[in-house]
Design an enzyme around this catalytic site. Structure first.
Site, PDB file in Angstrom:
ATOM      1  N   HIS A  78       8.858  14.530 105.126  1.00 44.81           N
ATOM      2  CA  HIS A  78       7.584  14.639 104.401  1.00 44.81           C
ATOM      3  C   HIS A  78       7.780  14.720 102.885  1.00 44.81           C
ATOM      4  O   HIS A  78       6.795  14.708 102.140  1.00 44.81           O
ATOM      5  CB  HIS A  78       6.740  15.803 104.944  1.00 44.81           C
ATOM      6  CG  HIS A  78       7.091  17.155 104.408  1.00 44.81           C
ATOM      7  ND1 HIS A  78       7.912  18.031 105.067  1.00 44.81           N
ATOM      8  CD2 HIS A  78       6.719  17.788 103.275  1.00 44.81           C
ATOM      9  CE1 HIS A  78       8.026  19.148 104.351  1.00 44.81           C
ATOM     10  NE2 HIS A  78       7.311  19.025 103.265  1.00 44.81           N
ATOM     11  N   ASP A 124      11.322  16.036 111.155  1.00 43.94           N
ATOM     12  CA  ASP A 124      11.030  16.026 109.721  1.00 43.94           C
ATOM     13  C   ASP A 124      12.334  16.006 108.925  1.00 43.94           C
ATOM     14  O   ASP A 124      12.711  16.993 108.295  1.00 43.94           O
ATOM     15  CB  ASP A 124      10.180  17.256 109.362  1.00 43.94           C
ATOM     16  CG  ASP A 124       9.574  17.168 107.973  1.00 43.94           C
ATOM     17  OD1 ASP A 124       9.776  16.137 107.291  1.00 43.94           O
ATOM     18  OD2 ASP A 124       8.896  18.138 107.565  1.00 43.94           O
ATOM     19  N   GLN A 214       5.955  26.289  99.373  1.00 48.47           N
ATOM     20  CA  GLN A 214       5.826  24.975  98.751  1.00 48.47           C
ATOM     21  C   GLN A 214       6.958  24.760  97.729  1.00 48.47           C
ATOM     22  O   GLN A 214       7.212  25.634  96.886  1.00 48.47           O
ATOM     23  CB  GLN A 214       4.459  24.843  98.052  1.00 48.47           C
ATOM     24  CG  GLN A 214       3.409  24.168  98.912  1.00 48.47           C
ATOM     25  CD  GLN A 214       3.271  24.787 100.297  1.00 48.47           C
ATOM     26  OE1 GLN A 214       3.153  25.988 100.429  1.00 48.47           O
ATOM     27  NE2 GLN A 214       3.290  23.952 101.328  1.00 48.47           N
ATOM     28  N   GLY A 215       7.609  23.599  97.851  1.00 52.98           N
ATOM     29  CA  GLY A 215       8.719  23.295  96.943  1.00 52.98           C
ATOM     30  C   GLY A 215      10.081  23.607  97.541  1.00 52.98           C
ATOM     31  O   GLY A 215      11.097  23.190  97.002  1.00 52.98           O
ATOM     32  N   ASP A 216      10.084  24.342  98.639  1.00 51.44           N
ATOM     33  CA  ASP A 216      11.347  24.592  99.358  1.00 51.44           C
ATOM     34  C   ASP A 216      11.601  23.521 100.403  1.00 51.44           C
ATOM     35  O   ASP A 216      12.709  23.416 100.945  1.00 51.44           O
ATOM     36  CB  ASP A 216      11.315  25.955 100.050  1.00 51.44           C
ATOM     37  CG  ASP A 216      11.333  27.104  99.065  1.00 51.44           C
ATOM     38  OD1 ASP A 216      12.080  27.017  98.067  1.00 51.44           O
ATOM     39  OD2 ASP A 216      10.593  28.080  99.284  1.00 51.44           O
ATOM     40  N   SER A 217      10.568  22.734 100.705  1.00 48.80           N
ATOM     41  CA  SER A 217      10.672  21.711 101.742  1.00 48.80           C
ATOM     42  C   SER A 217      11.910  20.852 101.563  1.00 48.80           C
ATOM     43  O   SER A 217      12.290  20.521 100.443  1.00 48.80           O
ATOM     44  CB  SER A 217       9.453  20.791 101.709  1.00 48.80           C
ATOM     45  OG  SER A 217       8.431  21.374 102.443  1.00 48.80           O
TER      46      SER A 217
HETATM   47  N1  ARG Z   1       5.604  21.901 103.166  1.00 46.97           N
HETATM   48  C1  ARG Z   1       6.152  22.743 102.175  1.00 46.97           C
HETATM   49  C2  ARG Z   1       6.826  21.910 101.084  1.00 46.97           C
HETATM   50  O1  ARG Z   1       6.551  20.746 100.997  1.00 46.97           O
HETATM   51  C3  ARG Z   1       7.055  23.763 102.760  1.00 46.97           C
HETATM   52  C4  ARG Z   1       6.252  24.823 103.365  1.00 46.97           C
HETATM   53  C5  ARG Z   1       7.059  25.831 104.061  1.00 46.97           C
HETATM   54  N2  ARG Z   1       6.119  26.845 104.435  1.00 46.97           N
HETATM   55  C6  ARG Z   1       6.438  27.977 105.042  1.00 46.97           C
HETATM   56  N3  ARG Z   1       5.507  28.851 105.231  1.00 46.97           N
HETATM   57  N4  ARG Z   1       7.651  28.204 105.423  1.00 46.97           N
HETATM   58  O2  ARG Z   1       7.494  22.406 100.225  1.00 46.97           O
END
Ligand code: ARG
Length: 389
Positions: A78, A124, A214-217
């Site tokens: 993603h 993913d 967000q940003g750790d993905s």
């Molecule tokens: N989708 C998020 C990203 O793009 C990562 C989210 C992780 N969320 C969580 N609650 N662990 O960075």
């Protein structure tokens, strides 16, 4: 004389650096892992030391990743749009502070996006090929079986430090507990369509407070294997908000896709590294100022034949002035390999991994790390060190 001047300057620089480190963001006293402390910081994390997770990569689209080979970064599907040529991504390696001028950067040439991500199978994950290898890069091996899909995991990233917060200039880390599929599915309505084979949940279920965000993905979730080596079990994927009680983080289940990831890596010209056998010494040894060399031993057993030409020597030395230190690896037969000479570097601490060509040494036996402080003024101690075969 010269040495004194050098040190005075370094002390001033050291203070400025310390102030800068503590003014950039709110850094609370590090909570113990899984304490349920709600301090926003990854969320609920603490700063990683430089060299602690050397295979961590920051990607310019705002994701994390891990070095799978010296030219391939494993991240989340993603985080990328499609498979194909792509020269728009910059990967940053080798630093925890994104403004550190010693960072190593590479531009992407190609992206392989998991073909099953948009299907019922899920997955993913994606690979990013870099324009050129990062020679000698530290690599994070991936789990190829479900053996390690349990226990306590570590996560790291430069993502936001609270839900709707801002991202971190410094690499943050946190520990999260494994949460089984059934518990995760039932934790909250958001998780009802969890894909048990493709996803693995983790967090502090009852209390929240610690999570990726967000940003750790794309960044790795990892733990130690039975040989003491770090192994990647997950890829930061999604969650309902961040760090909320009963709303775990969801990670791509790496072992499920290991065969596909390795095949894709091979197609892109890379071979992931299998995990090694780690032997370490965690006992502190103090280093006298401008004094005699000190030694810390590690006894290796059960390794057939000679040591590899790429023997990894991971050192974690806390010292006020790294330039004072001379470091050698001493093989069981007494052969000595210099891994670090003294220098005028005022940077504190030596937290890094050296590669030694030890192919003429028998692996089994007692290896020693020899550390000597050769300039007066600063002191420190060997915190830990390890050999990876
Ligand atoms: N989708 C998020 C990203 O793009 C990562 C989210 C992780 N969320 C969580 N609650 N662990 O960075």
């Amino acid at each position: 004389m010269r040495n004194t001047a050098r040190k005075t300057l370094a002390l001033a620089v050291g203070i400025v650096a310390t102030l800068a480190a503590f003014s950039g963001q709110a850094i609370a006293a590090p909570p113990p892992p899984d304490s349920g402390n709600l301090t926003p910081m990854v969320v609920g994390g603490t700063q990683a030391a430089k060299g602690e997770f050397p295979w961590m990569v920051r990607l310019s689209m705002g994701c994390g990743g891990a070095m799978l080979t010296d030219q391939l970064v494993l991240t989340a599907a993603h985080c990328v749009t499609r498979t194909g040529n792509n020269t728009s991504i910059t990967a940053t390696y080798g630093v925890t502070d994104l403004q550190d001028t010693s960072k190593i950067t590479r531009t992407s040439t190609y992206v392989h996006r998991s073909p099953t991500y948009d299907t019922a199978t899920g997955g993913d994950w994606a690979l990013i090929k870099l324009a050129s290898p990062i020679a000698g890069a530290a690599l994070l091996p991936i789990a190829t079986t479900a053996t390690y899909n349990t226990g306590v995991f570590t996560v790291a990233g430069w993502g936001v430090t609270s839900e709707n917060g801002s991202s971190s200039r410094y690499l943050l880390k946190a520990n999260v507990d494994f949460i089984d599929d059934t518990t995760c599915k039932n934790a909250a309505p958001y998780y009802a369509n969890l894909k048990p084979a493709a996803e693995i949940c983790a967090g502090n279920l009852a209390q929240g407070g610690v999570d990726t965000c967000q940003g750790d993905s794309g960044g790795p979730m990892f733990r130690r294997d039975n040989n003491g080596a770090w192994i990647q079990v997950g890829i930061v994927s999604h969650g309902n908000g961040c760090a909320r009680p009963n709303n775990p983080g969801v990670y791509a289940e790496v072992s499920t896709f290991a065969t596909a990831i390795k095949q894709a890596a091979a197609d892109l010209g890379g071979t992931p590294q299998p995990p090694g056998k780690v032997f370490e010494n965690l006992t502190d040894v103090s280093i006298p100022d401008a004094g005699a060399a000190v030694f810390s031993n590690v006894t290796v057993s059960g390794v057939a034949g000679n040591a590899p030409s790429t023997l990894k020597v991971g050192v974690d030395i806390k010292h006020a002035y790294s330039g004072d230190l001379v470091i050698d690896l001493v093989a069981p037969d007494g052969s000595t390999y210099r891994v670090k000479s003294s220098s005028n570097s005022s940077t504190p601490n030596v937290v890094t991994t050296y590669t030694v060509n030890a192919s003429s040494e028998v692996a089994n036996g007692t290896w020693r790390l020899k550390v000597q402080d050769v300039y007066s003024q600063d002191t420190g101690y060997v915190d830990s060190w390890r050999l990876t075969f």
